[in-house]
Structure formats: structure tokens, C-alpha cells
Scaffold this motif. Structure first.
Motif: not given
Length: 615
Positions: A210-222
Motif C-alpha cells: 500500500h501507499r503506492m503513491e509514495c513509491v520511489t526508485d529506492e523503495s521500488l528496489q527495496e
């Protein structure tokens, strides 16, 4: 024949517990009273049924439409207290003190617990006797728990307090369940906090992000690394849900500390409640990181449709795509020809040709004579495809799939489609034909009002005589129902439930499209016509003589006959237990209902609520 042989023949066969457990699993959410009754039969059924009921008890409470909101809140509170009572004392100490209730004097004193700093825990150190059920603390968005149960159990008065408690409960649940946890719900900015729990999540199948609007390059890789690490460690991940929407989006919350708990309004108490969406195409890395993906729900990923051809769909059992707008996939819409195991498809129809390849493949294999001249020239044997050059036609994706050996008709059993009228009309014309060999449930929802001059959905009749032998549930909601030609019901001889729901004050009657074909459905048990459908006396009399298996009859807002005439016709139906009617249109409704309650005490007569129609 010796005595031993005779004894073995007289001995009743024993049904394996695994078989009983599989049968019981199909009753979840649909037959809750039956499951509760089985608890009291014997010890074996108790042991098999209890885990099913506790698999997701909070969601079961929320899904019960017959309970009021106050009743649900009370049951949620009891469930939450029960969950806390099963915790190991060390885990229970991580939670805030519980609010005092009148029942605490007769029950375990939970209020003696005090919040302490979170210690390091070893799941293996938790006594096995303290581990109850609750395999899923939550499988869907759980804002209903935060908004109603947590304020009462922990005496929280603000949204921030409830969020903190909810976060603590999540961690405690995982430590409590240990290697039995089946699902996990994570906010995308907090994936790192769940890394240390990977070793204990040995049975984890489902990840909800959840909180898909907060996805960044870093969090996506995590997130990708988290999924891959779990796959390498345990290899049990099968399901992925990307985001979700809360039913409390339009609710508000009173932060006044003087407000009484009983007066709390429902509000967005969970960090997972926001209507968040993300259109990034590189989110496709998440489903691609799964070793085996059987369920995919792209609830908040608005970029799912343009990248669907890059998703591994070969092993999908269930696919949900709520967003259908956007750029078409690079390889077209032939992704469904790769779905070898797809049983459940919930799709917002993005284009008029969404099911084109499926219906062409069906015709190619079973009705080649129904293809156009150009398509017939393209319909050559698979061995000849690679060496045959033809002009581009609707069969080109089918030919390519046949050439590389990937062409299949997806074995879809449950199909839920929605969308704008034009796209939906074509989908409803094509999908039942292409999926006719496996389809069991078909539910269609139109997202807009539309003027219909005459019905056009005929499922290929008269060129095609399609049989849909397994279809048992057909539901059309919205103006799309006006496009349906009742003559095609002859293709569904085993239909058990038929619902046509149209809102508005205008007549649903269409010239040359009488509803009398409904009477040919001899196995029909549920008939619901919501809208200004024109009834005739012959049709109503036919209900009582031909639809002998009928259990539920809802004719709300229909016109042409009186309720008294309907009751006279169905009086002798053996299985009927409910007759629905718009009681505001009946003169002396109370007197009439009282009179027929005497004549048919086993049949309830009254208006059907909207929640019952749209269930």
C-alpha cells in the motif's frame, strides 16, 4: 466368502480428512451459518472448521450484510480482545493498556498490561500452547478495525493514536503467528522494517503493498529485493496485491477529546486508506520478481494495462485489473492466450477488442465456418503457419500463438467485467463465446448511463449456436442489461441465478425482446428483476408452473401485474422462501402481507434492499 471379507465389505468407507477440509474451504464467506453448525457435530469437524473461521475472522464480520454497523463493531471488539488474550505475555506487553469494560471483572484482567519498550523476540520461544488461530490478521484493507474496534479496546481518541496501535498490532501478529502467517500488509515506505521478519515467514503466500503513491526508485528496489530474498529463503510467495481503496474515504473523524467513544464516526484511521494510485511502468518489476505468481491484483496500479504483456501470466489463477484506461499494450491484447490456468478474471474493460483474440481462437477451433472470408483464408493448420504469409487480420495474434505453441483458451470460470458502455457491450458479446467451455459465473457492471434503441448482444446467434453448459450465475447491472437479448438464455440451460438490474424510471421493455425466455430455465433458483420490466399475466403464471426450483423471486419496480397475482401464481412452489416487491406501490401493503403470511408462512414477502440485489 470368509468372515473377514464380509466385515470389510460392511464397513463404511472413510473419507479422508484432507478431502473434508477441501470441501469445507469452499464454504468460507458463503456459508458461514453452516460452518458454525459443523463446529458442534464432533471433534473432527471442530478441528477442521475452526481454522477456516479464524482464517480471516475480521473480514468475515465486515462481509456480513445482515448485521448492523453497531453489531459488527461489537463483534470486532470481541475478536480483537480474543486475539490479544491468545498472545504470549511478552508480546502482549508491547501493546498499550486495554480499556476497562464491565466484563473485565469476570474475565482475564487484561488491563494490567503496560506498554514497554519493544524487546527482541524469537518466534520459536513463544509457547506453542499460546498460539491460537488468526492465520490472517487481515487480508484486505483493515480500516474498519482501526475505526471501530481499536478506539474501544485501547481507548484511543485520535487518528494518530489508532495508527500507532495498528502498527504495533501488525508486528505483534507476525511474531505471534510466526511460521504460520499466510499474508502480510506493508506500506511501501516501511519495507525495511519487515526485512528482519523474513526468517520467520516460512508459509507466507500473499504480499499486499500500500501507499503506492509514495513509491520511489529506492523503495521500488527495496520491495523487489524483499520479494526476491523471501523467494530464495522460503519460495512460498504466490500472490501480490498492489494497493487498495478504503470504503471510508468520504468519512470524517472528530478529534475532539471530549467526544464519547460511542459517538465516534467512521474515519480513515489506517495509513493504507488513501486512494493512492501510481502509473509508473517500472512497477512491473514487482510481479516479475515472483518465482511463481498465481494471483495478481493491480488495484492501485493505473499503469498495469499498458504493461500487461510483460507480466508473467502463465500460472495466474486470479487476475484483477481495476484500471483499463491508458496506452494499449505493446504486443496487443493477446496476453490472455498465454493464461493457461486463469480461473478468475476481474477486469475493467479498456477497449472494444479486449476479448477479440479469445473469441477468434474459439471460432478457429470449434466454428471455423463462422469466420469471415479473410479469416478463413488465414485459418490454416498450425504446421503451415510458420511458412505461410498472410495479410494482417484479427487472427494474426492467434496464428502467432499457434505457431509458437502458446495459444490456449483461458479456462476462466468466474468473469467480472465493468467499464464504459461501448467497450462493455463488445466484451459481453465476445467473452461468453470465447470462454463458453468453462464459464460458471458472469457478472457485468456498466459504469455509465446509455440510451439503448434495441438489444444487440446475441452471442453470435444465429450464425453461432453456442452452448455454455456450466454457467450457473448471470448478473447484468446498469444499462448494459438493456442490450441483452433474452433469446440467448437458451444457451444457458443450467442457469441457477439470473439478475437484471437497471436503475431509472423509464421502462426496460424492448420491442421484440420478451422476457418469456426466462421460463425456459428449469433449474433457476434465484430470479431478480430490478427496474421497470414489463410483466405479463402469462409470464407470471409460467413462473409458478415452470420455474419449480425457484427459491428467491424479486420483481421490485416491475409493472403490468399486481403483487396479489404474483402470489397466487407462486403459492404452490415448494422451495420458494422470498418474494420481493416494491411495497410503496401496493395499496394496503400491511394487510396483504399479513394475509399471505397465513397462507404461505414459509415465504417472506417484502421489499428487497439494494445490498441484497447487488450482493
Amino acid at each position: 466368502m470368509d468372515r473377514q471379507t464380509t466385515t470389510s465389505l460392511n464397513k463404511a468407507p472413510v473419507l479422508l480428512q484432507e478431502c473434508i477440509q477441501l470441501v469445507l474451504s469452499y464454504l468460507q464467506f458463503n456459508q458461514l451459518p453452516t460452518l458454525c453448525s459443523l463446529l458442534r457435530v464432533n471433534k473432527t469437524l471442530f478441528q477442521l472448521t475452526t481454522p477456516i473461521l479464524y482464517l480471516n475472522p475480521f473480514l468475515i464480520v465486515r462481509s456480513r450484510g445482515i448485521w448492523s454497523e453497531d453489531d459488527k463493531a461489537e463483534r470486532l471488539e470481541h475478536l480483537l480482545r480474543l486475539f490479544i488474550s491468545e498472545l504470549d505475555p511478552a508480546l502482549r506487553a508491547q501493546l498499550p493498556p486495554l480499556a476497562h469494560t464491565d466484563e473485565d471483572d469476570e474475565q482475564e484482567d487484561w488491563t494490567s498490561n503496560t506498554a514497554v519498550n519493544t524487546p527482541s523476540h524469537n518466534a520459536a520461544a513463544i509457547p506453542e500452547t499460546s498460539r491460537g488461530y488468526f492465520y490472517h490478521y487481515r487480508r484486505l484493507d483493515h480500516s474498519f478495525l482501526a475505526s471501530r474496534a481499536i478506539p474501544k479496546v485501547f481507548a484511543t481518541f485520535s487518528r494518530a493514536q489508532s495508527q500507532i496501535v495498528l502498527s504495533q498490532l501488525d508486528k505483534v501478529f507476525l511474531w505471534h503467528c510466526g511460521d504460520r502467517a499466510l499474508s502480510i500488509c506493508m506500506a511501501t515506505p516501511r519495507v525495511k522494517s519487515f526485512v528482519e521478519m523474513i526468517p520467520i515467514l516460512k508459509c507466507l503466500r500473499r504480499v499486499e503493498l500500500h501507499r503506492m503513491e509514495c513509491v520511489t526508485d529506492e523503495s521500488l528496489q527495496e520491495m523487489v529485493e524483499w520479494i526476491k530474498t523471501h523467494n530464495e529463503t522460503h519460495g512460498t510467495l504466490r500472490e501480490l496485491q498492489m494497493g487498495g481503496h478504503s470504503e471510508y474515504d468520504n468519512r470524517c473523524y472528530d478529534d475532539d477529546s471530549n467526544s464519547h467513544l460511542n459517538d465516534l464516526r467512521r474515519y480513515k484511521a489506517s495509513e493504507f486508506d488513501d486512494d493512492d494510485t501510481n502509473s509508473r511502468r517500472d512497477l512491473v518489476l514487482l510481479p516479475q520478481s515472483y518465482r511463481t505468481l498465481t494471483e495478481l491484483d493491480t488495484r492501485s496500479w493505473s499503469g498495469a494495462w499498458p504493461t500487461i504483456d510483460q507480466v508473467p501470466v502463465e500460472n495466474l489463477f486470479r487476475l484483477v485489473m481495476d484500471y483499463g484506461e491508458g496506452v494499449a499494450p505493446d504486443k496487443g491484447i493477446s496476453f490472455m492466450l498465454r493464461c493457461k490456468r486463469l480461473k478468475v478474471l476481474d477486469l475493467y474493460v479498456p477497449a472494444q477488442d479486449t476479448f477479440r483474440d479469445v473469441v477468434h481462437l474459439f471460432k478457429f477451433r470449434f466454428h471455423p465456418g463462422s469466420l469471415s472470408d479473410d479469416d478463413q483464408s488465414a485459418a490454416v493448420a498450425p504446421s503451415e503457419i510458420a511458412s505461410t504469409s498472410t495479410a494482417s487480420s484479427p487472427l494474426t495474434p492467434v496464428r502467432n500463438a499457434l505457431a509458437d505453441g502458446t495459444a490456449v483458451l483461458p479456462p476462466v470460470e468466474k468473469l467480472y467485467i465493468s467499464g464504459h458502455h461501448g467497450n462493455l457491450r463488445n466484451a459481453l458479446e465476445d467473452a461468453p463465446v470465447g470462454l463458453s467451455q468453462t464459464l460458471r459465473i458472469l457478472k457485468v457492471t456498466s459504469m455509465e448511463r446509455h440510451t439503448v434503441e434495441k438489444p444487440s448482444i446475441t452471442w453470435g446467434y444465429p450464425l453461432l449456436h453456442v452452448e455454455i453448459p456450466f454457467l450457473v450465475d448471470l448478473q447484468l447491472q446498469g444499462d448494459i442489461a438493456l442490450e441483452f437479448h433474452f433469446g440467448v438464455l437458451r444457451s444457458c440451460p443450467n442457469l441457477v441465478s439470473f439478475k437484471m438490474m437497471v436503475n431509472g424510471l423509464f421502462s426496460c421493455d424492448q420491442p421484440g425482446n420478451p422476457i418469456d425466455e426466462i421460463l425456459s430455465l428449469r433449474k433457476l433458483q434465484c430470479l431478480q428483476l430490478l427496474g421497470k420490466w414489463a410483466l405479463t399475466k402469462d409470464f407470471v403464471r409460467g413462473i409458478g408452473t415452470r420455474l419449480t426450483a425457484l427459491k428467491m423471486l424479486d420483481l421490485a419496480r416491475c409493472y403490468g401485474v399486481e403483487l396479489e397475482e404474483v402470489l397466487e401464481s407462486v403459492e404452490r412452489l415448494e422451495f420458494l422462501w422470498r418474494v420481493g416487491w416494491d411495497m410503496e406501490e401496493v395499496a394496503g401493503a400491511e394487510e396483504l402481507v399479513a394475509r399471505w403470511r397465513t397462507r404461505m408462512p414459509h415465504v417472506a414477502v417484502g421489499f428487497i434492499q439494494a445490498s441484497e440485489f447487488y450482493a
